[in-house]
Scaffold this motif. Structure first.
Motif, mmCIF file in Angstrom:
data_model
loop_
_atom_site.group_PDB
_atom_site.id
_atom_site.type_symbol
_atom_site.label_atom_id
_atom_site.label_comp_id
_atom_site.label_asym_id
_atom_site.label_seq_id
_atom_site.Cartn_x
_atom_site.Cartn_y
_atom_site.Cartn_z
ATOM 1 N N MET A 1 7.356 -17.734 -75.154
ATOM 2 C CA MET A 1 8.657 -18.358 -74.883
ATOM 3 C C MET A 1 9.357 -18.797 -76.161
ATOM 4 O O MET A 1 8.739 -18.955 -77.225
ATOM 5 N N ASP A 2 10.684 -19.000 -76.021
ATOM 6 C CA ASP A 2 11.470 -19.724 -77.014
ATOM 7 C C ASP A 2 11.702 -21.109 -76.433
ATOM 8 O O ASP A 2 11.849 -21.260 -75.217
ATOM 9 N N PHE A 3 11.715 -22.133 -77.287
ATOM 10 C CA PHE A 3 12.024 -23.460 -76.758
ATOM 11 C C PHE A 3 12.737 -24.317 -77.810
ATOM 12 O O PHE A 3 12.588 -24.089 -79.024
ATOM 13 N N GLU B 1 10.307 -19.794 -81.630
ATOM 14 C CA GLU B 1 10.640 -18.545 -80.943
ATOM 15 C C GLU B 1 9.371 -17.730 -80.760
ATOM 16 O O GLU B 1 8.474 -17.741 -81.612
ATOM 17 N N ASP B 2 9.304 -17.010 -79.623
ATOM 18 C CA ASP B 2 8.160 -16.142 -79.311
ATOM 19 C C ASP B 2 6.829 -16.901 -79.457
ATOM 20 O O ASP B 2 5.843 -16.370 -79.964
ATOM 21 N N TYR B 3 6.834 -18.153 -78.980
ATOM 22 C CA TYR B 3 5.631 -18.979 -79.105
ATOM 23 C C TYR B 3 4.652 -18.653 -77.977
ATOM 24 O O TYR B 3 5.008 -18.738 -76.797
ATOM 25 N N PHE C 1 -0.348 -28.767 -76.238
ATOM 26 C CA PHE C 1 0.974 -29.392 -76.308
ATOM 27 C C PHE C 1 0.894 -30.826 -75.787
ATOM 28 O O PHE C 1 -0.153 -31.302 -75.360
ATOM 29 N N ILE C 2 2.039 -31.502 -75.797
ATOM 30 C CA ILE C 2 2.138 -32.877 -75.326
ATOM 31 C C ILE C 2 1.637 -32.942 -73.884
ATOM 32 O O ILE C 2 1.937 -32.061 -73.077
ATOM 33 N N PRO C 3 0.881 -33.991 -73.527
ATOM 34 C CA PRO C 3 0.393 -34.120 -72.150
ATOM 35 C C PRO C 3 1.531 -33.982 -71.132
ATOM 36 O O PRO C 3 2.586 -34.600 -71.277
ATOM 37 N N LYS D 1 9.764 -15.484 -71.980
ATOM 38 C CA LYS D 1 9.945 -14.072 -72.335
ATOM 39 C C LYS D 1 8.871 -13.188 -71.712
ATOM 40 O O LYS D 1 9.129 -12.020 -71.396
ATOM 41 N N ASP D 2 7.669 -13.748 -71.540
ATOM 42 C CA ASP D 2 6.594 -12.928 -70.978
ATOM 43 C C ASP D 2 5.512 -13.835 -70.399
ATOM 44 O O ASP D 2 5.306 -14.951 -70.868
ATOM 45 N N VAL D 3 4.865 -13.345 -69.362
ATOM 46 C CA VAL D 3 3.718 -14.028 -68.764
ATOM 47 C C VAL D 3 2.539 -13.063 -68.827
ATOM 48 O O VAL D 3 2.613 -11.954 -68.292
#
Length: 443
Positions: free
Chosen positions: A170-172, A187-189, A198-200, A242-244
């Motif tokens: 994803m991009d965020f 981007e593209d993470y 990541f954060i809880p 962007k993808d799963v």
């Protein structure tokens, strides 16, 4: 100097030591005479101060040293003469507590002597060494585990929803109070849901998203977050999926082998076989060691120093109590009573410990400096970032050194005994070895 026996019961010994006033005075004079050449005093040249004046000036100070040296000398002479070896530090105390200068010094010494250890014909010991070969099934199982750990991800079908364990690409953009903040965009993470990276609360909100979907995630930064300006703040993240991708085990091929440092798949299989057989050998040795100790325990019987048994039983009870109460880290807990079971196990440990020490001493078994250094380094790895401090601590702590040396010495003595014993090899399966190892904990 008079030494008279007052107690001889089993391994318990007691002696009354008398240092006469004349002997003490002679010792004081001897020590003052030794110091006389180096003494300077006003009105006298160096080394010419009269002994009587030295005695008047320093006699009281020297008397304590003379008394201690005399008693220590009497004890050492006693142990050399009798051959006794105290199980623990002898208890020594003055019995004429109202002593004054000019009186004889009367001291009592009590201890428990180590017993005579009987000779053991090591060639009569019969042992069984379990041998396990790394078969194809075990190697394939290990390869499958490696492939699982080296998992890849492949895109799910179009429109598939993300599940826990999936990778979301994803991009965020992260915002606080509507403003984007530094370090809050990518981007593209590739984020693996359920990895807690990541954060809880962030990853849970992405479960169920699809490729092409836009999702706003709302979270609160923890109060102990490293960035001061974000601590405890609410933030929103605008995510574009962007993808799963679903996790798939890596293919077992040469490419996998290179990821683990091998030239090709065949080389990796050989490495795995070698590692497995080393693990099997370690487990087999533990089983054989138990068998050896059981055999020794049957072959010998001798009196044990009660103090050693009591101390060992207390240690066993304490250790087992903490295993049953893992939440209690310190020693602020009720007094732990020893049971007959603890004492029985303690008797076995003390008996075998004394026997192994005797065998090792007679065989001149030594733990080398290199072996000690390696043991300290292995232990230091448990304290990442503090290895140097741990190493220095052990070097300055004799008790800690003994704790590390004792198991090394015991293992070397066990190896020495196994070399003298009759050892029959028995080839078994991995499962049979596992059962034998599990049985060690049941006994």
């Amino acid at each position: 100097m008079q030494v008279n026996e007052t107690l001889n019961e089993g391994l318990k010994r007691g002696y009354a030591i008398k240092l006469t006033a004349a002997e003490l005075d002679a010792k004081v004079n001897e020590k003052l005479a030794e110091a006389q050449p180096d003494v300077e005093m006003k009105g006298f040249r160096k080394g010419k101060v009269p002994l009587a004046l030295l005695k008047k000036q320093f006699g009281q100070r020297v008397m304590g040293e003379a008394m201690q040296e005399s008693i220590d000398g009497a004890m050492n002479e006693h142990f050399e003469k009798t051959g006794d070896r105290p199980a623990m530090q002898p208890e020594v105390k003055m019995t004429n507590e109202d002593w004054k200068e000019g009186d004889d010094v009367e001291v009592s010494m009590t201890y428990e002597a180590l017993p005579e250890i009987p000779e053991v014909d090591l060639s009569k010991i019969k042992l069984e060494k379990l041998v396990v070969k790394a078969d194809d099934a075990a190697i394939d199982e290990a390869l499958a585990n490696l492939a699982e750990n080296a998992q890849d991800f492949k895109s799910r079908k179009k429109g598939a929803k993300a599940k826990d364990g999936d990778q979301v690409v994803m991009d965020f953009v992260g915002k606080v109070d509507g403003e984007a903040f530094e370090g809050g965009a990518a981007e593209d993470y590739p984020l693996v849901l359920g990895s807690n990276s990541f954060i809880p609360g962030f990853e849970e909100q992405l479960v169920g998203v699809k490729a092409g979907e836009e999702k706003t995630v709302t979270v609160n930064f923890p109060e102990n977050y490293q960035a001061e300006h974000l601590k405890g703040k609410e933030a929103t993240f605008d995510c574009t999926i962007k993808d799963v991708k679903e996790p798939v085990a890596a293919e077992i091929n040469d490419e996998l082998a290179t990821k683990f440092g091998a030239e090709d798949l065949d080389a990796l299989k050989k490495q795995i076989a070698k590692r497995l057989e080393a693990e099997y050998a370690g487990a087999s040795r533990a089983v054989m060691k138990r068998g050896l100790l059981d055999e020794l325990d049957k072959m010998v019987s001798f009196d044990l120093p009660p103090s050693l048994v009591e101390a060992e039983a207390g240690q066993i009870a304490h250790q087992l109590w903490h295993e049953d109460n893992p939440d209690v880290q310190g020693h602020d807990h009720p007094e732990i009573e020893t049971t007959d079971e603890h004492k029985k196990l303690a008797e076995r440990r003390v008996r075998l410990g004394l026997l192994l020490a005797e065998i090792g001493q007679k065989a001149e078994v030594q733990v080398s400096d290199a072996e000690m250094t390696q043991a300290i380094m292995n232990q230091a790895r448990q304290y990442p970032g503090q290895e140097r401090q741990f190493f220095e601590f052990v070097q300055q702590n004799q008790q800690m050194q003994q704790q590390l040396r004792a198991p090394l010495f015991e293992d070397k003595v066990v190896d020495h005994i196994a070399e003298q014993a009759k050892v029959d090899e028995k080839e078994i399966s991995k499962d049979e070895l596992q059962k034998a190892v599990e049985a060690l904990d049941d006994e």
